[in-house]
Design a protein around this motif. Structure first.
Motif, short mmCIF file in Angstrom:
data_model
loop_
_atom_site.label_atom_id
_atom_site.label_comp_id
_atom_site.label_asym_id
_atom_site.label_seq_id
_atom_site.Cartn_x
_atom_site.Cartn_y
_atom_site.Cartn_z
N ARG A 182 -4.68 10.27 -8.75
CA ARG A 182 -5.54 9.09 -8.73
C ARG A 182 -4.78 7.89 -8.16
O ARG A 182 -3.67 7.60 -8.60
CB ARG A 182 -5.98 8.78 -10.15
N ARG B 70 -4.90 16.36 -6.58
CA ARG B 70 -5.19 14.96 -6.28
C ARG B 70 -4.51 14.06 -7.29
O ARG B 70 -4.49 14.34 -8.48
CB ARG B 70 -6.70 14.73 -6.34
N ARG C 279 0.71 6.67 0.45
CA ARG C 279 -0.11 5.50 0.74
C ARG C 279 -1.16 5.43 -0.35
O ARG C 279 -1.83 6.43 -0.64
CB ARG C 279 -0.76 5.65 2.13
N THR C 280 -1.28 4.29 -0.99
CA THR C 280 -2.15 4.19 -2.16
C THR C 280 -3.45 3.48 -1.80
O THR C 280 -3.53 2.74 -0.83
CB THR C 280 -1.47 3.40 -3.29
N ASN C 281 -4.48 3.74 -2.63
CA ASN C 281 -5.72 2.97 -2.50
C ASN C 281 -6.09 2.35 -3.84
O ASN C 281 -7.21 1.96 -4.08
CB ASN C 281 -6.85 3.85 -1.96
N SER D 95 0.80 -1.22 0.00
CA SER D 95 0.00 0.00 0.00
C SER D 95 0.84 1.28 0.00
O SER D 95 0.31 2.36 0.18
CB SER D 95 -0.94 0.00 1.22
N GLU E 93 -3.95 7.76 -1.56
CA GLU E 93 -4.81 8.01 -0.40
C GLU E 93 -4.23 9.14 0.44
O GLU E 93 -4.94 10.01 0.90
CB GLU E 93 -4.87 6.72 0.42
N GLU E 94 -2.91 9.11 0.63
CA GLU E 94 -2.30 10.09 1.51
C GLU E 94 -0.83 10.26 1.13
O GLU E 94 -0.16 9.29 0.77
CB GLU E 94 -2.38 9.56 2.95
#
Lengths: 129, 298
Positions: B233, B231, B253-255, B218, B236-237
């Motif tokens: 794509r 933003r 931190r990815t989503n 992540s 997350e943070e």
């Protein structure tokens, strides 16, 4: 058989064990009925987490390559020699065609290598997830 | 079945300073857990509370469902090696084994003897090298066959070879007993190859807690041209932002997958990831000096 691990390869350790068993199956170094080293033997040799070895063996079992026999150990139940060799030639031809396309698109050997290893890593990541 | 270790809102205060606060953790099944964090983060305090050496100021801790300070039976389930592997220096290795056998109800003499196969039982503890002493202390803790094994900086004074040997013993013991192992360490590289889960403590709080696989999957390192950040794509943070010249490097931190081709996306190692969480604000991005403002001093 003996396993060796590369902590910097970016590939999870359990997958490294899975790959090395498969490699040995492809090369005929392991045959049906052969016993894989016990979890404790692998752990004592490599100083890795027993759960990592157990996870690798479970994955090999899930793929139908080994059988875990309660209290006795893990045994090879299938081989990869034939199935992989017969596909090699057609895969190699497809790869050559792809390489030619990549060269036409202006990628040099280094960029091709980077793209392949990154894509391979991502694909394995997704499979592992 | 109750968890091997369970803490809820656990806190310990020394006078006015909280050494640990609001610590909620559960280790449900046998696994290898690293407690990482700088000096003074609360690692030893957490271990001391789990083994019942310290009284919680607030919250609760149980081992296998029992309170280690109220229920002496809980202690049979806990193996603990304190910092520096303290042992009775005047004893021989054999006398330490005898002592452990007499004082532990579930003592496994064959296992302890097997793990100590290479040490002579007549050797005085004070004559052991740091590596041998660590080895003996760990074998004594494993001989108890504890459900939960707590180690405080076990590798701190060991050279790389002795560290690897100790790790090998630890893993062999864990494979044999099937216990959960909690290792507090400043240097996570010592246990990175075996760790399944990492809990990062900072200033007495849990800063990060997750399986190594989750944490590595992540987080990504993005490198690209310096730009105002909107933003992205899949992100997350942003955990850490650094720039140098025209280049911007983000630890995120990815989503989801980051597919934006203007960023080069790389995986990040566990050590670098933890360092970023340990001190994001203490590592300011170096601003490139602008030539017109360069001044010479002295």
């Amino acid at each position: 058989m003996q396993f060796h691990l590369d902590q910097r390869s970016g590939l999870p350790m359990y997958l490294q064990i899975v790959q090395q068993v498969k490699e040995a199956l492809r090369l005929g170094l392991l045959d049906i009925g052969d016993q894989l080293p016990t979890v404790r033997e692998v752990v004592a040799e490599l100083a890795i987490n027993p759960n990592t070895v157990a996870k690798a063996y479970r994955e090999l079992e899930r793929e139908g390559l080994v059988d875990a026999r309660q209290g006795r150990g893990t045994f090879v139940s299938s081989t990869l020699i034939a199935s992989s060799l017969e596909h090699h030639e057609s895969l190699r031809r497809a790869l050559l065609a792809w390489l030619a396309e990549a060269q036409r698109a202006g990628l040099d050997a280094e960029s091709i290598h980077a793209l392949v290893s990154r894509t391979l890593r991502e694909a394995l990541d997704r499979r592992a997830a | 079945m109750s968890a091997l270790l369970d803490t809820s809102a656990l806190g310990k205060r020394y006078r006015r300073t909280w050494a640990l606060r609001d610590c909620t953790l559960t280790i449900p099944e046998p696994s290898i857990v690293g407690i990482a964090g700088p000096n003074g983060a609360g690692k030893s305090t957490l271990l001391g509370l789990a083994v019942g050496l310290l009284e919680p100021t607030e919250g609760a801790v149980t081992v296998c469902g029992r309170d280690p300070r109220r229920d002496p039976a809980a202690l049979a389930d806990i193996g603990y090696v304190a910092q520096g592997a303290p042992l009775y220096r005047g004893f021989t290795v054999g006398e330490m084994l005898d002592f452990a056998r007499i004082s532990n109800p579930r003592w496994d003499q064959p296992l302890a003897t097997e793990l100590l196969a290479r040490s002579s039982s007549a050797t005085q503890v004070s004559a052991l090298s740091p590596g041998e002493r660590a080895h003996l202390a760990l074998a004594l803790a494993l001989g108890k066959r504890p459900a939960l094994l707590l180690l405080d900086e076990p590798f701190a004074r060991l050279d790389p070879l002795a560290s690897r040997e100790l790790l090998r013993l630890l893993m062999e013991g864990a494979a044999e007993i099937g216990s959960a192992v909690v290792v507090a360490t400043r240097v996570l590289t010592d246990i990175e190859r075996v760790c399944e889960r990492v809990v990062l403590l900072g200033h007495g709080h849990v800063g990060l807690d997750g399986t190594v696989e989750e944490l590595l999957a992540s987080h990504r390192l993005l490198t690209g041209a310096r730009r105002p950040l909107g933003r992205i794509r899949g992100v997350e943070e942003i955990v850490r932002e650094r720039s140098s010249g025209r280049q911007l490097t983000l630890l995120v931190r990815t989503n989801g997958p980051v597919a934006d081709p203007t960023w080069s996306v790389e995986q990040i190692g566990l050590e670098e990831l933890l360092l970023a969480y340990m001190a994001p604000e203490e590592l300011p991005s170096p601003q490139p000096p602008e030539p017109s403002r360069l001044r010479w001093h002295g």
